[in-house]
Enzyme design. Sequence first.
Site, PDB file in Angstrom:
ATOM      1  N   GLU A 185      58.516  45.821 -20.218  1.00  0.00           N
ATOM      2  CA  GLU A 185      57.349  45.015 -21.723  1.00  0.00           C
ATOM      3  C   GLU A 185      58.246  45.221 -23.127  1.00  0.00           C
ATOM      4  OE1 GLU A 185      53.480  46.148 -21.416  1.00  0.00           O
ATOM      5  OE2 GLU A 185      53.282  44.350 -18.956  1.00  0.00           O
TER       6      GLU A 185
ATOM      7  N   LYS B  45      41.820  39.227 -26.936  1.00  0.00           N
ATOM      8  CA  LYS B  45      41.269  38.438 -25.400  1.00  0.00           C
ATOM      9  C   LYS B  45      40.401  37.534 -25.660  1.00  0.00           C
ATOM     10  CE  LYS B  45      42.578  41.915 -21.247  1.00  0.00           C
ATOM     11  NZ  LYS B  45      41.439  42.490 -20.952  1.00  0.00           N
TER      12      LYS B  45
ATOM     13  N   ASP C 119      36.141  42.970 -20.726  1.00  0.00           N
ATOM     14  CA  ASP C 119      36.941  43.745 -21.092  1.00  0.00           C
ATOM     15  C   ASP C 119      37.632  42.860 -22.117  1.00  0.00           C
ATOM     16  OD1 ASP C 119      38.995  45.147 -20.997  1.00  0.00           O
ATOM     17  OD2 ASP C 119      40.446  43.830 -19.012  1.00  0.00           O
TER      18      ASP C 119
ATOM     19  N   CYS D 121      47.378  47.256  -6.955  1.00  0.00           N
ATOM     20  CA  CYS D 121      48.369  47.154  -7.208  1.00  0.00           C
ATOM     21  C   CYS D 121      49.015  46.055  -6.122  1.00  0.00           C
ATOM     22  CB  CYS D 121      49.106  48.384  -6.534  1.00  0.00           C
ATOM     23  SG  CYS D 121      49.156  49.871  -8.604  1.00  0.00           S
ATOM     24  N   HIS D 122      47.860  46.446  -4.860  1.00  0.00           N
ATOM     25  CA  HIS D 122      48.213  45.569  -3.477  1.00  0.00           C
ATOM     26  C   HIS D 122      47.682  43.845  -4.002  1.00  0.00           C
ATOM     27  CE1 HIS D 122      50.797  49.002  -1.391  1.00  0.00           C
ATOM     28  NE2 HIS D 122      49.398  49.809  -1.976  1.00  0.00           N
TER      29      HIS D 122
ATOM     30  N   ARG E 189      56.309  49.451 -23.444  1.00  0.00           N
ATOM     31  CA  ARG E 189      56.790  48.810 -24.232  1.00  0.00           C
ATOM     32  C   ARG E 189      58.036  48.715 -25.480  1.00  0.00           C
ATOM     33  NH1 ARG E 189      51.581  48.897 -24.295  1.00  0.00           N
ATOM     34  NH2 ARG E 189      51.325  47.966 -22.192  1.00  0.00           N
TER      35      ARG E 189
HETATM   36 CA    CA Z   1      41.469  46.347 -20.276  1.00  0.00          CA
END
Ligand code: CA
Length: 727
Positions: free
Chosen positions: A103, A367, A340, A650-651, A155
């Site tokens: 990133e 967001k 979130d 992750c999976h 980043r």
């Molecule tokens: Ca978050």
Amino acid sequence: MNPYRKLGTAFILGALAICLSACQKASVNKEMQSEAPAPLSAAPPLITGERIMAADSAPGEWLSHGRDYAEQRFSPLKSVTDTNIEKLGLAWYYDLPHRRGVEATPLIADGVMYTTGPWSLVFALNAKTGELLWQYDPKVPGEVGGVACCDVVNRGVALWGNNVYVATLDGRLIALDRNNGSVVWEVETLINDTDPYTITGAPRVVKGNVIIGNGGAEMGVRGYVTAYVADTGEKAWRFFTVPGNPAEGFEDDTQKMIAETWTGEWWNNGKGGGTAWDSFAFDPELNLLYIGVGNGSTWNHKLRSPEGGDNLFLASIVAVNADTGEYVWHYQTTPGDTWDFTATQHMILAELEIDGATRKVIMQAPKNGFFYVVDRVTGELISANNYMPITWATHVDPETGRPVENPRARSGDGSFVVVPASVGAHTWHPMTYSADTGYVYIPALANAAMYREEHHTERRKTVGNLNYDMSLLFSVPDELSVTQRNELSQGLRAVLIAWDPIANQEVWRREGGLYSGSGLLSTAGNLLFQGNLEGEFSAYAADTGDRLWNQQVYGGVIAAPISYEIEGEQYVAVMQGWGGDSALVLGVMLGQHNFVNTSRILVYKLDGKAQLPMPPDRVEQMLAAPTVEKGSAKQVAEGRPLFHLYCAACHGGNATSSGMLPDLRYRIDAVASAWQAIVMDGALKTNGMPAWKDYMTSEEAEAVKAYVVHEAQLGHERGEKRLAQAP
Ligand code: CA
């Protein structure tokens, strides 16, 4: 022309000649390199605030994360234009050692590119040739990957004086000598060694202080930003973004003020969150540093702050005095955040003519789906309009500056499709502002999810702290109706938007394919650059959005491009490496992409003739029926929520990987006999797979295995296949 420009090139070429033999050896043996840095006879000119502020008079360089303190990410270079773009070709590329998400925004100073890769590694390269000058590995422990919500990304670096600054995934801030990569100083930025903080953001250096925040709100931490003296690493100030336990005393009056907006025992129940993990901007005239603040922890407002309250400074832009870190003003985008909805997204400073007056503005597309234009002197809202479809609110009240919410949006019973979802209508991918066109370009995202409440009181070092049912958020559960499944799975895609911040409305948009498009760069050549998940790197006409140029780069691109100039030639650079935030978890929606992931620096110029190696051949691999013993229906039912609590980040949701980390359904026969050793004891922890024995019992780990076997069987019966590397 930059007065340092010629001088710098001369210095660096001299330094390179001396450095090359020693540094090349150093890159082979990193241990030796950090113990015995190569001596240099001449250092390049110092990086100063004046140099960063004068970025427009030295357009060949890229000295700070957003190019300048206004973070506009617009390059004044115009050798490459909308009329000669077809001649843009690869100048050089450089392969990084880890195939994970990338990133970083590279920085360019005095002919050298400084950048970072996965696991916080730092690289210095000759920006003209791609030759590695040195690299530095901070040796982040592998198991830290298990508490990173969103991949082991970084980043990028900051530059100041003679140093390069990197903040590491495990929370250290390190100053390196930019001539040879040797450590000048190193500090621990974390306030304790028990809470699961991580750092993925790029530091900024403002008035001689290195500014750095952190991440971890998904895991249960208290957010803050610290400034360290760039020369010494001494702490200059610290600003907490959410209050601590009042019984322990407030750090300052601001903490007392914001504690009035919280209820219950937030310090025990998620610790508030509000991490500042990405965006900053600085106005030298106003002496204000702007901090983008993240979401609440736990996500669920009802559990975090049971009697309500706005919960400052969650989801806010906060302006502080750049010298002292003292609070000046804030604008909260999402009071009482429960979805979130971070406001850590890229913030851009500009001067705009609005209603006949020149306004100093700060702009953000957080967001929550609204594009905000805020007076950056006072924090007053100038305008807000949604840049993507939203269901959680109808509009922002221009009088109060507060969103008018849909009353069903907080129901938390799983019946309401929240748009956008936790992925956000735009996340960390940098925007760009072109004063030439007057547009802000937004790498937006379409997505939706259902939020069903859960009630965990126990804090865990995993994304299981959110108090929502993760199997609903990050996957397409079997029990949904066909209509709901389609709404959720087809909704996930990238959209590129040109936005007029004065009219506060869209000018043009392009549907960008699968989630997500990369960060953006605009240039004075009327160009807009963006990469995507399908392995394309493209240039668009900044005024019309027409696609003018496109190259297949055989791998997903999420980072933002930059442009620089050496010896009169303009270069466009972008880092490749699919991964990051939702990439790991959303395999069930994204499917398997058609290439092996690479982590790579790509650099283009007119008449560039370099060739990328062809990716290895891929062959179709059917998902085989698992041969290991199936668990009971009870085990599968028990394993499903546990998997989504501990493993899905992750999976992948529904045990379906997006391809970067192992898809356990394809591996279950191979790993079944070592399951307890891997899952409970951390046999693969150096790869980033933590030990879960403090979180799960052996029986629960077996239930997770039963769930994975169950998903493998279901996938086999559906005839699932993927593209895998040929044997
Ligand atoms: Ca978050």
